[in-house]
Design a protein around this motif. Structure first.
Motif, PDB file in Angstrom:
ATOM      1  N   ALA A  29       0.817  -1.213   0.000  1.00 31.14           N
ATOM      2  CA  ALA A  29       0.000   0.000   0.000  1.00 31.14           C
ATOM      3  C   ALA A  29       0.852   1.264   0.000  1.00 31.14           C
ATOM      4  O   ALA A  29       0.535   2.235  -0.691  1.00 31.14           O
ATOM      5  CB  ALA A  29      -0.937  -0.005   1.203  1.00 31.14           C
ATOM      6  N   LEU A  30       1.941   1.251   0.756  1.00 30.04           N
ATOM      7  CA  LEU A  30       2.804   2.428   0.814  1.00 30.04           C
ATOM      8  C   LEU A  30       3.532   2.676  -0.503  1.00 30.04           C
ATOM      9  O   LEU A  30       3.784   3.819  -0.878  1.00 30.04           O
ATOM     10  CB  LEU A  30       3.828   2.276   1.944  1.00 30.04           C
ATOM     11  CG  LEU A  30       3.275   2.440   3.355  1.00 30.04           C
ATOM     12  CD1 LEU A  30       4.295   1.984   4.372  1.00 30.04           C
ATOM     13  CD2 LEU A  30       2.863   3.872   3.612  1.00 30.04           C
ATOM     14  N   LEU A  31       3.873   1.611  -1.207  1.00 24.00           N
ATOM     15  CA  LEU A  31       4.595   1.765  -2.462  1.00 24.00           C
ATOM     16  C   LEU A  31       3.669   1.966  -3.661  1.00 24.00           C
ATOM     17  O   LEU A  31       4.043   2.617  -4.621  1.00 24.00           O
ATOM     18  CB  LEU A  31       5.489   0.545  -2.696  1.00 24.00           C
ATOM     19  CG  LEU A  31       6.598   0.350  -1.667  1.00 24.00           C
ATOM     20  CD1 LEU A  31       7.289  -0.983  -1.886  1.00 24.00           C
ATOM     21  CD2 LEU A  31       7.588   1.489  -1.709  1.00 24.00           C
ATOM     22  N   LYS A  32       2.455   1.416  -3.599  1.00 24.93           N
ATOM     23  CA  LYS A  32       1.559   1.429  -4.749  1.00 24.93           C
ATOM     24  C   LYS A  32       0.627   2.634  -4.780  1.00 24.93           C
ATOM     25  O   LYS A  32       0.403   3.218  -5.833  1.00 24.93           O
ATOM     26  CB  LYS A  32       0.734   0.129  -4.747  1.00 24.93           C
ATOM     27  CG  LYS A  32      -0.214  -0.024  -5.883  1.00 24.93           C
ATOM     28  CD  LYS A  32       0.495  -0.317  -7.160  1.00 24.93           C
ATOM     29  CE  LYS A  32      -0.544  -0.607  -8.242  1.00 24.93           C
ATOM     30  NZ  LYS A  32       0.010  -0.547  -9.553  1.00 24.93           N
ATOM     31  N   ASN A  33       0.073   3.015  -3.649  1.00 24.37           N
ATOM     32  CA  ASN A  33      -0.901   4.101  -3.609  1.00 24.37           C
ATOM     33  C   ASN A  33      -0.226   5.449  -3.818  1.00 24.37           C
ATOM     34  O   ASN A  33       0.734   5.783  -3.137  1.00 24.37           O
ATOM     35  CB  ASN A  33      -1.653   4.105  -2.276  1.00 24.37           C
ATOM     36  CG  ASN A  33      -2.571   2.916  -2.138  1.00 24.37           C
ATOM     37  OD1 ASN A  33      -3.038   2.354  -3.118  1.00 24.37           O
ATOM     38  ND2 ASN A  33      -2.821   2.521  -0.908  1.00 24.37           N
ATOM     39  N   PRO A  34      -0.767   6.250  -4.728  1.00 20.62           N
ATOM     40  CA  PRO A  34      -0.147   7.557  -5.001  1.00 20.62           C
ATOM     41  C   PRO A  34      -0.541   8.647  -3.990  1.00 20.62           C
ATOM     42  O   PRO A  34       0.237   9.554  -3.732  1.00 20.62           O
ATOM     43  CB  PRO A  34      -0.647   7.905  -6.400  1.00 20.62           C
ATOM     44  CG  PRO A  34      -1.941   7.165  -6.536  1.00 20.62           C
ATOM     45  CD  PRO A  34      -1.820   5.928  -5.695  1.00 20.62           C
ATOM     46  N   SER A  35      -1.743   8.573  -3.440  1.00 17.86           N
ATOM     47  CA  SER A  35      -2.189   9.666  -2.581  1.00 17.86           C
ATOM     48  C   SER A  35      -1.937   9.359  -1.105  1.00 17.86           C
ATOM     49  O   SER A  35      -1.968   8.208  -0.676  1.00 17.86           O
ATOM     50  CB  SER A  35      -3.673   9.960  -2.800  1.00 17.86           C
ATOM     51  OG  SER A  35      -4.475   9.099  -2.047  1.00 17.86           O
ATOM     52  N   HIS A  36      -1.723  10.420  -0.349  1.00 18.37           N
ATOM     53  CA  HIS A  36      -1.479  10.271   1.078  1.00 18.37           C
ATOM     54  C   HIS A  36      -2.710   9.715   1.781  1.00 18.37           C
ATOM     55  O   HIS A  36      -2.585   8.908   2.703  1.00 18.37           O
ATOM     56  CB  HIS A  36      -1.105  11.620   1.690  1.00 18.37           C
ATOM     57  CG  HIS A  36       0.250  12.089   1.266  1.00 18.37           C
ATOM     58  ND1 HIS A  36       0.901  13.094   1.915  1.00 18.37           N
ATOM     59  CD2 HIS A  36       1.083  11.694   0.280  1.00 18.37           C
ATOM     60  CE1 HIS A  36       2.077  13.307   1.348  1.00 18.37           C
ATOM     61  NE2 HIS A  36       2.200  12.471   0.340  1.00 18.37           N
ATOM     62  N   ARG A  41      -5.345   5.518   4.884  1.00 16.55           N
ATOM     63  CA  ARG A  41      -6.526   4.677   5.039  1.00 16.55           C
ATOM     64  C   ARG A  41      -6.137   3.198   5.048  1.00 16.55           C
ATOM     65  O   ARG A  41      -6.629   2.417   5.869  1.00 16.55           O
ATOM     66  CB  ARG A  41      -7.524   4.944   3.923  1.00 16.55           C
ATOM     67  CG  ARG A  41      -8.834   4.183   4.111  1.00 16.55           C
ATOM     68  CD  ARG A  41      -9.850   4.467   3.027  1.00 16.55           C
ATOM     69  NE  ARG A  41     -10.111   5.891   2.929  1.00 16.55           N
ATOM     70  CZ  ARG A  41     -10.188   6.562   1.772  1.00 16.55           C
ATOM     71  NH1 ARG A  41     -10.020   5.939   0.634  1.00 16.55           N
ATOM     72  NH2 ARG A  41     -10.433   7.842   1.773  1.00 16.55           N
ATOM     73  N   SER A  42      -5.246   2.817   4.162  1.00 13.68           N
ATOM     74  CA  SER A  42      -4.819   1.426   4.096  1.00 13.68           C
ATOM     75  C   SER A  42      -4.099   1.004   5.374  1.00 13.68           C
ATOM     76  O   SER A  42      -4.321  -0.095   5.892  1.00 13.68           O
ATOM     77  CB  SER A  42      -3.911   1.221   2.885  1.00 13.68           C
ATOM     78  OG  SER A  42      -3.497  -0.097   2.800  1.00 13.68           O
ATOM     79  N   LEU A  43      -3.241   1.879   5.892  1.00 17.39           N
ATOM     80  CA  LEU A  43      -2.547   1.576   7.151  1.00 17.39           C
ATOM     81  C   LEU A  43      -3.539   1.478   8.309  1.00 17.39           C
ATOM     82  O   LEU A  43      -3.403   0.613   9.174  1.00 17.39           O
ATOM     83  CB  LEU A  43      -1.495   2.638   7.450  1.00 17.39           C
ATOM     84  CG  LEU A  43      -0.277   2.691   6.533  1.00 17.39           C
ATOM     85  CD1 LEU A  43       0.633   3.840   6.943  1.00 17.39           C
ATOM     86  CD2 LEU A  43       0.478   1.393   6.531  1.00 17.39           C
ATOM     87  N   ALA A  44      -4.532   2.353   8.319  1.00 14.59           N
ATOM     88  CA  ALA A  44      -5.523   2.348   9.393  1.00 14.59           C
ATOM     89  C   ALA A  44      -6.403   1.098   9.343  1.00 14.59           C
ATOM     90  O   ALA A  44      -6.780   0.561  10.388  1.00 14.59           O
ATOM     91  CB  ALA A  44      -6.384   3.599   9.314  1.00 14.59           C
ATOM     92  N   PHE A 112       6.779  10.551   7.717  1.00 11.14           N
ATOM     93  CA  PHE A 112       6.035   9.444   8.322  1.00 11.14           C
ATOM     94  C   PHE A 112       6.011   8.233   7.394  1.00 11.14           C
ATOM     95  O   PHE A 112       6.197   7.096   7.840  1.00 11.14           O
ATOM     96  CB  PHE A 112       4.600   9.862   8.657  1.00 11.14           C
ATOM     97  CG  PHE A 112       3.713   8.688   8.960  1.00 11.14           C
ATOM     98  CD1 PHE A 112       3.844   8.002  10.157  1.00 11.14           C
ATOM     99  CD2 PHE A 112       2.772   8.254   8.039  1.00 11.14           C
ATOM    100  CE1 PHE A 112       3.041   6.905  10.443  1.00 11.14           C
ATOM    101  CE2 PHE A 112       1.979   7.160   8.311  1.00 11.14           C
ATOM    102  CZ  PHE A 112       2.108   6.479   9.513  1.00 11.14           C
ATOM    103  N   PHE A 113       5.766   8.452   6.110  1.00 11.12           N
ATOM    104  CA  PHE A 113       5.709   7.330   5.172  1.00 11.12           C
ATOM    105  C   PHE A 113       7.066   6.637   5.042  1.00 11.12           C
ATOM    106  O   PHE A 113       7.137   5.419   4.912  1.00 11.12           O
ATOM    107  CB  PHE A 113       5.183   7.775   3.807  1.00 11.12           C
ATOM    108  CG  PHE A 113       3.732   8.183   3.839  1.00 11.12           C
ATOM    109  CD1 PHE A 113       2.787   7.384   4.464  1.00 11.12           C
ATOM    110  CD2 PHE A 113       3.316   9.365   3.259  1.00 11.12           C
ATOM    111  CE1 PHE A 113       1.451   7.744   4.508  1.00 11.12           C
ATOM    112  CE2 PHE A 113       1.982   9.738   3.289  1.00 11.12           C
ATOM    113  CZ  PHE A 113       1.048   8.934   3.919  1.00 11.12           C
TER     114      PHE A 113
END
Length: 136
Positions: A29-36, A41-44, A112-113
Motif C-alpha cells: 500500500a505504501l509503495l503502490k498508492n499515489p495519494s497520502h 486509510r490502508s494503514l488504518a 512518516f511514510f
C-alpha cells in the motif's frame, strides 16, 4: 522432551505464519498508492488485523511455553524480544499516524511514510529471519 519442545515451537510458528501478511500488505500500500489519503486509510484498516495477529501469536506462544514448563531457551527469548519490539514499534507508528492525520505539511507526511516503510520492511525481515532460524 527436546523433540516435543521443537514440535510445539513448530506448531506455534505455523500458526504465527499469518504475521507476514500485514507488513506485506502495508508495504504494498505504501509503495503502490499515489495519494497520502489512500496510504493512511490502508494503514488504518490493516492496523487492527496486525494487533490481532500479534496478540494471537503471543497467546499461542504463552500456551505452548506453559506446556513446556516455562523453560527458557534462546529461541523462546528471541521470539519474546522480537514480539515486544514489533509491538512497541507498531504502537509508536500508530501514534505517529494519528498526529499526521491532522498535519497539513507534506514534508512531515513524507517523513512518516518513510518511517512506516522502514518499519514494515524491518518487521518483514525479522519475521522471515525468525522463521528461517526456527526451522533449522
Amino acid at each position: 522432551m527436546e523433540f516435543v519442545g521443537s514440535e510445539l515451537i513448530s506448531v506455534h510458528l505455523f500458526f504465527s505464519f499469518p504475521l507476514l501478511l500485514p507488513p506485506l500488505w502495508n508495504l504494498y500500500a505504501l509503495l503502490k498508492n499515489p495519494s497520502h489519503t489512500q496510504k493512511l486509510r490502508s494503514l488504518a484498516v490493516c492496523a487492527p488485523a496486525y494487533y490481532t495477529l500479534l496478540s494471537a501469536s503471543a497467546f499461542s506462544g504463552f500456551v505452548i511455553w506453559a506446556m513446556l514448563g516455562f523453560i527458557v531457551t534462546f529461541k523462546i527469548l528471541l521470539m519474546l524480544v522480537l514480539w515486544l519490539v514489533i509491538l512497541v514499534a507498531e504502537i509508536k507508528r500508530h501514534k505517529y499516524q494519528k498526529r499526521i492525520l491532522t498535519e497539513a505539511d507534506a514534508a512531515k507526511r513524507e517523513q512518516f511514510f518513510r518511517f512506516a516503510k522502514i518499519k514494515y520492511a524491518l518487521d518483514l525481515c525479522a519475521f522471515i529471519l525468525l522463521l528461517l532460524f526456527m526451522v533449522n
